[in-house]
Design a protein around this motif. Structure first.
Motif, PDB file in Angstrom:
ATOM      1  N   ALA A 158       6.196  13.053   2.933  1.00 36.03           N
ATOM      2  CA  ALA A 158       6.493  12.134   2.719  1.00 36.03           C
ATOM      3  C   ALA A 158       6.472  10.623   2.138  1.00 36.03           C
ATOM      4  O   ALA A 158       4.585  10.427   2.786  1.00 36.03           O
ATOM      5  N   GLY A 159       7.022   9.736   1.328  1.00 34.11           N
ATOM      6  CA  GLY A 159       6.057   8.527   0.687  1.00 34.11           C
ATOM      7  C   GLY A 159       6.410   7.686   1.427  1.00 34.11           C
ATOM      8  O   GLY A 159       7.973   7.559   1.640  1.00 34.11           O
ATOM      9  N   MET A 160       5.895   6.647   1.687  1.00 33.16           N
ATOM     10  CA  MET A 160       6.750   5.094   1.782  1.00 33.16           C
ATOM     11  C   MET A 160       5.348   3.701   1.183  1.00 33.16           C
ATOM     12  O   MET A 160       4.082   4.859   0.816  1.00 33.16           O
ATOM     13  N   ASP A 161       6.166   2.291   0.659  1.00 32.05           N
ATOM     14  CA  ASP A 161       4.911   1.449   0.682  1.00 32.05           C
ATOM     15  C   ASP A 161       5.083   0.540   2.385  1.00 32.05           C
ATOM     16  O   ASP A 161       6.379   0.086   2.309  1.00 32.05           O
ATOM     17  N   ILE A 162       4.241   0.516   1.901  1.00 27.26           N
ATOM     18  CA  ILE A 162       3.838  -0.868   3.273  1.00 27.26           C
ATOM     19  C   ILE A 162       3.365  -2.121   3.258  1.00 27.26           C
ATOM     20  O   ILE A 162       2.030  -2.768   2.362  1.00 27.26           O
ATOM     21  N   SER A 163       4.141  -3.319   2.730  1.00 23.76           N
ATOM     22  CA  SER A 163       3.734  -4.247   2.727  1.00 23.76           C
ATOM     23  C   SER A 163       2.592  -5.173   3.488  1.00 23.76           C
ATOM     24  O   SER A 163       2.733  -5.197   4.484  1.00 23.76           O
ATOM     25  N   VAL A 164       1.928  -6.183   2.171  1.00 22.21           N
ATOM     26  CA  VAL A 164       0.688  -6.107   3.196  1.00 22.21           C
ATOM     27  C   VAL A 164       0.663  -7.654   2.599  1.00 22.21           C
ATOM     28  O   VAL A 164       1.079  -8.644   2.205  1.00 22.21           O
ATOM     29  N   VAL A 166       1.125  -1.163   0.185  1.00 22.21           N
ATOM     30  CA  VAL A 166       0.257   0.249   0.206  1.00 22.21           C
ATOM     31  C   VAL A 166       0.721   1.467   0.135  1.00 22.21           C
ATOM     32  O   VAL A 166       1.594   1.280   0.836  1.00 22.21           O
ATOM     33  N   GLN A 167       0.595   2.258  -0.871  1.00 23.23           N
ATOM     34  CA  GLN A 167       1.509   3.600  -1.057  1.00 23.23           C
ATOM     35  C   GLN A 167       0.698   4.388   0.061  1.00 23.23           C
ATOM     36  O   GLN A 167      -0.513   4.587  -0.143  1.00 23.23           O
ATOM     37  N   LEU A 168       1.693   4.848   1.247  1.00 24.17           N
ATOM     38  CA  LEU A 168       1.212   5.722   1.864  1.00 24.17           C
ATOM     39  C   LEU A 168       1.858   7.000   1.808  1.00 24.17           C
ATOM     40  O   LEU A 168       3.107   7.306   1.066  1.00 24.17           O
TER      41      LEU A 168
END
Length: 316
Positions: A264-270, A137-139
């Motif tokens: 600020a951006g980041m991706d979280i594995s799901v 998921v892109q945050l």
């Protein structure tokens, strides 16, 4: 006509990928240098080009990562040539190329990332027996919002990577980080936006946590905003519970904002069902979900089917 993609087709491949991403409103933009890696990365690779009336109308690439993770599949078809079965040909190529590349590896798998909204691609993959196996998921975090202040424990120091990278201590940290991640070697790495926290309670300072940032400026037009991207955030096991992650995230956010960026951006594995306990954690830090990408995977050799021998070969 089916061909093997080679370097002399790179300009056509660049134009094809650009047309695909613009038409599909992809949440990113691929640089020519990234496509050039198909030919120069040193990875074991097979590729397919589909030429219609002299135009490169579709492509497929399967690569073998160095770390032994699943084979990476990439591909697509030009918007003007959809509906003619080219997509099915690309997916069939994934199967045949993966079997050759994974010869002698009965448990090998292959994977492809699919952005949300690509329903026709999902249908194509599912008919080819690919299954969702996770994703991310892109945050994003609005840098104009206030950040909760935290203090580092005594004798801990937060240091910009740009201040230590060329020092003897930095060399030791680099060796540690290189063993954990290849983010430092990326063309997108930004030293000024990356930080380490060191534990100075002993004669030899120990690496307690780190945050590495990347800059994907080519994606900002697709996003509709500018952002600093947190590629890696790690707190070493002995230092968890000390709010080191909060300190790193806040400091990185400050550096992004000082550079004139908006988020600020980041991706979280799901997981395969799209959930992760990390989502709630980072939403607590002020991040919000923007979009998701699903990872579709498939065994290269179905259960009970013997893998090809290492000498097996085939034609595209």
């Amino acid at each position: 006509m089916r061909i093997e993609l080679t370097r002399h087709r790179l300009p056509e491949l660049i134009a094809l990928v650009e047309a695909i991403e613009q038409h599909d409103h992809a949440p990113f933009r691929t640089l020519p240098s990234e496509l050039e890696d198909y030919f120069d990365s040193g990875l074991e690779t097979e590729s397919l080009g589909l030429v219609v009336d002299g135009v490169l109308a579709g492509y497929g690439v399967v690569r073998v990562p160095r770390d032994g993770s699943p084979l990476r599949c990439s591909g697509g078809t030009h918007p003007d040539f959809r509906g003619y079965g080219l997509g099915r040909m690309v997916v069939e190529f994934f199967d045949t190329a993966a079997r050759r590349l994974a010869a002698g590896q009965p448990d090998a798998t292959m994977e492809i990332h699919v952005d949300e909204g690509r329903d026709s691609l999902v249908d194509l993959l599912e008919r080819a027996e690919f299954e969702p196996s996770g994703g991310y998921v892109q945050l994003r975090r609005d840098l104009s919002e206030p950040r909760a202040a935290v203090e580092l424990p005594s004798f801990f120091r937060l240091v910009p990577w740009s201040d230590v990278k060329d020092t003897e201590v930095g060399a030791a940290y680099r060796e540690t980080l290189s063993g954990l991640s290849d983010a430092l070697e990326s063309q997108f790495f930004v030293a000024e936006w990356s930080f380490v926290i060191v534990d100075g309670r002993s004669d030899r300072a120990k690496l307690a946590a780190y945050l590495l940032s990347h800059k994907y400026e080519q994606d900002w037009s697709a996003f509709g905003w500018s952002e600093g991207y947190t590629e890696e955030l790690v707190v070493m096991p002995d230092y968890r519970g000390l709010h080191l992650a909060t300190s790193l995230l806040n400091t990185a956010a400050d550096s992004y904002q000082e550079s004139g960026l908006e988020y600020a951006g980041m991706d979280i594995s799901v997981d395969a069902d799209g959930t992760s306990p990390m989502l709630d954690l980072f939403m607590h830090f002020g991040y919000e979900p923007i979009r998701s990408t699903t990872l579709y995977a498939k065994r290269v050799f179905p259960a009970g089917q013997p893998p090809l021998s290492a000498t097996a070969s085939g034609e595209i």
